[in-house]
Design a protein around this motif. Structure first.
Motif, PDB file in Angstrom:
ATOM      1  N   GLN A 112       0.832  -1.211   0.000  1.00  0.00           N
ATOM      2  CA  GLN A 112       0.000   0.000   0.000  1.00  0.00           C
ATOM      3  C   GLN A 112       0.864   1.257   0.000  1.00  0.00           C
ATOM      4  N   ARG A 113       1.910   1.254   0.788  1.00  0.00           N
ATOM      5  CA  ARG A 113       2.805   2.412   0.833  1.00  0.00           C
ATOM      6  C   ARG A 113       3.461   2.637  -0.526  1.00  0.00           C
ATOM      7  N   LEU A 114       3.895   1.524  -1.135  1.00  0.00           N
ATOM      8  CA  LEU A 114       4.531   1.647  -2.450  1.00  0.00           C
ATOM      9  C   LEU A 114       3.548   2.199  -3.468  1.00  0.00           C
ATOM     10  N   GLU A 115       2.323   1.726  -3.445  1.00  0.00           N
ATOM     11  CA  GLU A 115       1.299   2.235  -4.357  1.00  0.00           C
ATOM     12  C   GLU A 115       1.067   3.724  -4.121  1.00  0.00           C
ATOM     13  N   SER A 116       1.009   4.131  -2.849  1.00  0.00           N
ATOM     14  CA  SER A 116       0.817   5.555  -2.532  1.00  0.00           C
ATOM     15  C   SER A 116       1.990   6.385  -3.027  1.00  0.00           C
ATOM     16  N   LEU A 117       3.190   5.894  -2.810  1.00  0.00           N
ATOM     17  CA  LEU A 117       4.377   6.616  -3.268  1.00  0.00           C
ATOM     18  C   LEU A 117       4.408   6.727  -4.794  1.00  0.00           C
ATOM     19  N   ASN A 118       4.033   5.661  -5.462  1.00  0.00           N
ATOM     20  CA  ASN A 118       3.991   5.710  -6.928  1.00  0.00           C
ATOM     21  C   ASN A 118       2.956   6.722  -7.403  1.00  0.00           C
ATOM     22  N   GLN A 119       1.829   6.789  -6.712  1.00  0.00           N
ATOM     23  CA  GLN A 119       0.810   7.780  -7.075  1.00  0.00           C
ATOM     24  C   GLN A 119       1.332   9.189  -6.853  1.00  0.00           C
ATOM     25  N   ILE A 120       2.004   9.417  -5.720  1.00  0.00           N
ATOM     26  CA  ILE A 120       2.576  10.745  -5.432  1.00  0.00           C
ATOM     27  C   ILE A 120       3.616  11.097  -6.481  1.00  0.00           C
ATOM     28  N   LYS A 121       4.469  10.124  -6.805  1.00  0.00           N
ATOM     29  CA  LYS A 121       5.508  10.359  -7.811  1.00  0.00           C
ATOM     30  C   LYS A 121       4.864  10.718  -9.151  1.00  0.00           C
ATOM     31  N   ASP A 122       3.856   9.943  -9.545  1.00  0.00           N
ATOM     32  CA  ASP A 122       3.176  10.232 -10.811  1.00  0.00           C
ATOM     33  C   ASP A 122       2.538  11.622 -10.788  1.00  0.00           C
ATOM     34  N   CYS A 123       1.936  11.969  -9.653  1.00  0.00           N
ATOM     35  CA  CYS A 123       1.298  13.285  -9.527  1.00  0.00           C
ATOM     36  C   CYS A 123       2.337  14.394  -9.628  1.00  0.00           C
ATOM     37  N   LEU A 124       3.446  14.239  -8.912  1.00  0.00           N
ATOM     38  CA  LEU A 124       4.501  15.253  -8.952  1.00  0.00           C
ATOM     39  C   LEU A 124       5.120  15.344 -10.344  1.00  0.00           C
ATOM     40  N   ASN A 125       5.329  14.193 -10.970  1.00  0.00           N
ATOM     41  CA  ASN A 125       5.905  14.199 -12.317  1.00  0.00           C
ATOM     42  C   ASN A 125       4.959  14.875 -13.301  1.00  0.00           C
ATOM     43  N   SER A 126       3.670  14.614 -13.157  1.00  0.00           N
ATOM     44  CA  SER A 126       2.728  15.264 -14.070  1.00  0.00           C
ATOM     45  C   SER A 126       2.683  16.763 -13.803  1.00  0.00           C
ATOM     46  N   ASN A 127       2.786  17.188 -12.537  1.00  0.00           N
ATOM     47  CA  ASN A 127       2.846  18.611 -12.215  1.00  0.00           C
ATOM     48  C   ASN A 127       4.130  19.223 -12.747  1.00  0.00           C
TER      49      ASN A 127
END
Length: 154
Positions: free
Chosen positions: A96-111
């Motif tokens: 779950q933590r890894l999934e959350s981190l990947n989502q944050i990373k994707d969000c930051l990368n898209s920003n």
């Protein structure tokens, strides 16, 4: 002639007495032989009984040893199952933590992509290596550690 018949009768009695004596002797010999045979048979039976008693004692001690080994193995099995459950819970949490981190990373990368196209002079560096993710994780922490122990499952 009377004397000869008397002698013949005496001689017949003696022969009969000899036969009876011989018969009694052979009966006596058979009785003694049978008694000795019965005694040997009882001794063999007693020896066999003693061997069986010893074997029973040996098998009982072996059975007790096997039972104690089974008990120890069962305890180890329960402990391993509890540890396995803890590890599965930790795996689920880390997933779950890894999934959350990947989502944050994707969000930051898209920003960052949006910011990079809007303002080329002040482009924001993208997060794409593992050290940046770990730094991000230290800043933004989601949830708490799952505290689990083997005591929960016993």
């Amino acid at each position: 002639m009377a004397s000869s018949s008397t002698i013949g009768v005496c001689s017949g009695r003696q022969q009969l007495l000899k036969k009876v004596k011989n018969s009694d002797e052979s009966k006596l010999k058979r009785m003694v032989s049978n008694r000795e045979s019965a005694k040997r048979s009882r001794i063999r039976k007693q020896k066999h009984l003693n061997e069986l008693t010893t074997q029973i004692s040996h098998l009982k001690s072996k059975n007790n040893l096997i039972r104690s080994n089974i008990s120890v193995t069962n305890e180890m099995h329960v402990t391993m199952e509890a540890e396995n459950s803890v590890l599965k819970a930790q795996l689920a949490q880390l997933s779950q933590r890894l999934e959350s981190l990947n989502q944050i990373k994707d969000c930051l990368n898209s920003n960052n992509d949006v910011m990079g196209t809007i303002n080329d002079d002040h482009a924001v560096q993208m997060i794409d290596d593992d050290t940046d993710i770990l730094d991000l994780w230290n800043v933004v922490q989601f949830g708490q550690l799952i505290e689990a122990s083997t005591d929960m499952f016993m």
